[in-house]
Design a protein around this motif. Structure first.
Motif, short mmCIF file in Angstrom:
data_model
loop_
_atom_site.label_atom_id
_atom_site.label_comp_id
_atom_site.label_asym_id
_atom_site.label_seq_id
_atom_site.Cartn_x
_atom_site.Cartn_y
_atom_site.Cartn_z
N MET A 197 0.82 -1.22 0.00
CA MET A 197 0.00 0.00 0.00
C MET A 197 0.85 1.26 0.00
O MET A 197 0.49 2.27 -0.61
CB MET A 197 -0.91 0.02 1.23
N SER A 198 1.99 1.22 0.68
CA SER A 198 2.79 2.43 0.86
C SER A 198 3.87 2.61 -0.19
O SER A 198 4.20 3.74 -0.57
CB SER A 198 3.43 2.43 2.26
N MET A 199 4.43 1.49 -0.70
CA MET A 199 5.57 1.61 -1.61
C MET A 199 5.38 0.88 -2.94
O MET A 199 6.25 0.91 -3.78
CB MET A 199 6.83 1.06 -0.93
N GLY A 200 4.26 0.21 -3.08
CA GLY A 200 4.01 -0.48 -4.34
C GLY A 200 4.71 -1.81 -4.46
O GLY A 200 4.63 -2.48 -5.50
N LEU A 260 15.62 3.04 2.88
CA LEU A 260 14.56 3.89 2.33
C LEU A 260 15.07 4.83 1.24
O LEU A 260 14.32 5.16 0.32
CB LEU A 260 13.90 4.68 3.46
N GLU A 261 16.32 5.24 1.33
CA GLU A 261 16.88 6.07 0.26
C GLU A 261 16.91 5.29 -1.05
O GLU A 261 16.60 5.83 -2.12
CB GLU A 261 18.29 6.53 0.65
N ARG A 262 17.27 4.02 -0.97
CA ARG A 262 17.30 3.18 -2.17
C ARG A 262 15.90 3.04 -2.77
O ARG A 262 15.72 3.12 -3.99
CB ARG A 262 17.87 1.80 -1.82
N ILE A 263 14.90 2.87 -1.90
CA ILE A 263 13.52 2.73 -2.39
C ILE A 263 13.02 4.05 -2.97
O ILE A 263 12.32 4.07 -3.99
CB ILE A 263 12.61 2.25 -1.24
N LEU A 264 13.39 5.17 -2.36
CA LEU A 264 13.01 6.48 -2.90
C LEU A 264 13.58 6.70 -4.29
O LEU A 264 12.90 7.20 -5.19
CB LEU A 264 13.49 7.59 -1.96
N VAL A 265 14.82 6.32 -4.45
CA VAL A 265 15.47 6.47 -5.77
C VAL A 265 14.76 5.59 -6.80
O VAL A 265 14.49 6.02 -7.93
CB VAL A 265 16.97 6.11 -5.68
N HIS A 267 11.68 4.60 -6.77
CA HIS A 267 10.37 5.18 -7.04
C HIS A 267 10.48 6.39 -7.97
O HIS A 267 9.67 6.55 -8.90
CB HIS A 267 9.70 5.59 -5.72
N LYS A 268 11.46 7.22 -7.72
CA LYS A 268 11.63 8.42 -8.53
C LYS A 268 11.96 8.06 -9.97
O LYS A 268 11.47 8.68 -10.92
CB LYS A 268 12.74 9.30 -7.94
N GLU A 269 12.78 7.02 -10.14
CA GLU A 269 13.14 6.57 -11.49
C GLU A 269 11.91 6.05 -12.22
O GLU A 269 11.73 6.30 -13.43
CB GLU A 269 14.21 5.48 -11.41
N LYS A 270 11.03 5.34 -11.53
CA LYS A 270 9.80 4.83 -12.14
C LYS A 270 8.89 5.98 -12.57
O LYS A 270 8.29 5.95 -13.64
CB LYS A 270 9.06 3.92 -11.16
N LEU A 271 8.82 7.02 -11.73
CA LEU A 271 7.99 8.17 -12.07
C LEU A 271 8.53 8.90 -13.29
O LEU A 271 7.77 9.39 -14.14
CB LEU A 271 7.90 9.13 -10.87
N GLN A 272 9.85 8.98 -13.40
CA GLN A 272 10.48 9.64 -14.55
C GLN A 272 10.25 8.86 -15.84
O GLN A 272 10.27 9.43 -16.93
CB GLN A 272 11.98 9.81 -14.29
N GLU A 273 10.02 7.55 -15.70
CA GLU A 273 9.75 6.70 -16.87
C GLU A 273 8.27 6.72 -17.26
O GLU A 273 7.86 5.99 -18.15
CB GLU A 273 10.18 5.27 -16.56
N VAL A 283 2.31 9.84 -3.28
CA VAL A 283 1.66 11.03 -2.72
C VAL A 283 2.68 11.91 -1.99
O VAL A 283 2.71 13.13 -2.16
CB VAL A 283 0.52 10.63 -1.76
N LEU A 284 3.55 11.28 -1.21
CA LEU A 284 4.54 12.03 -0.45
C LEU A 284 5.60 12.66 -1.37
O LEU A 284 6.05 13.78 -1.14
CB LEU A 284 5.21 11.13 0.59
N LEU A 285 5.98 11.93 -2.42
CA LEU A 285 6.94 12.50 -3.37
C LEU A 285 6.34 13.67 -4.12
O LEU A 285 7.03 14.65 -4.44
CB LEU A 285 7.41 11.42 -4.35
#
Length: 512
Positions: A197-200, A260-265, A267-273, A283-285
């Motif tokens: 739910m929180s990180m996919g 969590l830094e690794r997971i944030l990175v 997630h951000k890469e997925k959003l950029q794709e 939501v938090l990003l």
């Protein structure tokens, strides 16, 4: 003769040192807060030990019961002290009601001994954050984005899949005649669900990621009670500049940070794709990248949110499920009634779903009664930011407030047969009379006031569906006639001394 004089001099010197030390202890530890207004008294204070005051009660493995016993003898509003640190102990619904009605903002900060740079017990999380702009922003974000009904509706499929996984795990053990440690199975259910739910995604079992997170959560629990005592002793510790547990806390924090830094990175890469995600991290990003947001959150704010989600959101649901199942097993008539209700509404051809919960009032009553008798967090800790008056007594500023929710929810003045497991009390027409606000504060499983837990609804879904699956699909064999209900405190959560371990026997056809 010279030897005698020398001995007498040494004894006299020691006596003088002891007198000076006693004088210091009296002035430092026993100095009572001054009442600048001059007409109110502090609440009554029961007998205490020299120097340490009531510290021994808070070091007990059953702190909630020690404090409950104290209040039953001396009253529902007490003044305690640890060394020279003042504490107000509340053990009744009427006093809790007055505090939350008239002083909610005043007690909306925890005042803990947080470490600024730590993701665990730090001010970047919402648990220890002072009542202010950041806390208000995150509370609003949780209510309107993260846990609003529409968000929970979107993630309903995830919870359904994990519930089926939970069922199949127990079924596999039943087929192999293996026993089940309820807390471990529910822990996997809640952890996996919250992660998705929180990180996919879930933490991987293959590369040791999941085991690492469970280890970090356990380390965090172990530090919780220590931090509680540090918070109570923050003033004398600060005066002597004594840092406690900083190394341990920062070690856990750094490990969480790396993960969590690794997971944030990722997630951000997925959003950029071009990935259009809707989980909590998305939501938090989005809030992190919003230049026009009401409050500009940082990456540490995001990481701290997830640390608190894993640490605080998991064990509370696990312990509540375990306690409630133990009560059900000790009361066969209640087990049978829950099962009859589920069979009549759900049937035996499909697994229960969370959409069935509103149609299962007795099951809901059982969950509420489990929370009443065994609140996951039996002690609610706050801080009076400003001096005030409660029930005619003077409360100094910066005084620690402890509301014993365990005692409030077993108060014989508020509950009939308070120590008995009676789900029916939440079914009768009397529950319709619970509209009175004062009555509402006799039930505090998720805290009270504006610092109450925002995840109470989600926790009720976790607990209700997990119990429903175990009752609907399995009979349970236990050792002996009754489950051992002995209590202890782990971290700050109410736990069973002997975890519930029992053997499942399938009673329904397999669900696919």
């Amino acid at each position: 003769m010279a030897a005698i004089i020398t001995v007498d001099f040494q004894n006299c010197f020691i006596f003088i040192l002891l007198c000076l030390f006693s004088l210091f202890c009296y002035s430092f530890f026993f100095k009572k807060p001054k009442d600048s207004r001059g007409f109110s008294e502090l609440p009554p204070s029961p007998p205490s030990l020299p120097i340490i005051g009531h510290l021994h009660l808070l070091l007990s493995s059953i702190t909630h019961k020690s404090l409950q016993k104290l209040s039953s003898k001396y009253g529902p509003l007490l003044h305690l002290r640890i060394f020279n640190v003042p504490i107000i102990l509340v053990s009744s619904a009427s006093v809790a009601y007055e505090i939350f009605r008239s002083h909610d903002v005043n007690v909306s900060s925890r005042g803990g001994a947080a470490i600024d740079e730590s993701l665990v017990f730090g001010y970047s999380g919402i648990i220890n954050a002072p009542y202010g702009d950041y806390w208000k922003f995150m509370k609003k974000l949780i209510a309107t984005k993260l846990l609003r009904p529409q968000s929970l509706e979107r993630s309903k499929g995830i919870r359904g899949e994990e519930l089926m996984r939970f069922y199949n795990s127990i079924l596999d053990k039943a087929k192999m005649n293996e026993s089940v440690e309820i807390s471990k199975e529910v822990m996997k259910l809640v952890n996996n669900t919250l992660c998705r739910m929180s990180m996919g995604r879930m933490f991987s079992e293959e590369n040791g990621e999941a085991e690492k997170v469970r280890g970090l959560v356990d380390e965090s629990y172990a530090l919780t009670k220590k931090m509680f005592l540090v918070a109570l002793l923050r003033r004398p510790l600060k005066k002597f500049r004594i840092p406690l547990f900083v190394k341990e806390i920062m070690s856990v924090s750094d490990k969480f940070d790396e993960l969590l830094e690794r997971i944030l990175v990722e997630h951000k890469e997925k959003l950029q794709e071009g990935y259009q995600g809707t989980d909590m991290m998305d939501v938090l990003l989005a809030a992190y990248g919003d230049e026009n947001a009401e409050y500009k959150i940082t990456r540490n704010h995001i990481k701290s949110f997830f640390v608190e989600l894993f640490v605080g959101g998991t064990d509370t649901s696990v312990q509540t499920t375990q306690w409630t199942m133990a009560e059900i097993m000790n009361n066969p008539n209640i087990l049978e009634r829950v099962r009859e209700e589920i069979d009549s509404i759900v049937g035996k051809k499909r697994l229960i779903q969370e959409t069935d919960l509103p149609n299962l009032p007795y099951l809901q009553a059982v969950v509420k009664e489990g929370l009443r008798l065994h609140p996951p967090g039996p002690l609610l800790v706050r801080t009076f930011q400003e001096r005030c008056e409660i029930k005619g007594f003077y409360i100094p500023e910066k005084t620690t407030l402890i509301i014993n929710a365990y005692a409030v929810m077993r108060d014989p003045d508020s509950w009939e047969d308070p120590d008995e497991f009676k789900p029916e009390r939440f079914l009768s027409s009397s529950s319709a009379q619970e509209g009175e606000k004062e009555q509402a504060f006799k039930y505090l499983p998720f805290g009270g006031g504006r610092r109450g837990c925002p995840g109470g609804n989600l926790a009720s879904i976790f607990v209700g569906t997990a119990i429903a699956v175990m009752v609907q699909c399995f009979d349970w064999k236990i050792k002996g006639d009754k489950v051992n209900m002995e209590e202890t405190i782990e971290g700050m959560n109410l736990s069973m001394v002997q975890p519930l371990n029992c053997s499942p026997v399938p009673r329904t056809l397999s669900f696919s």
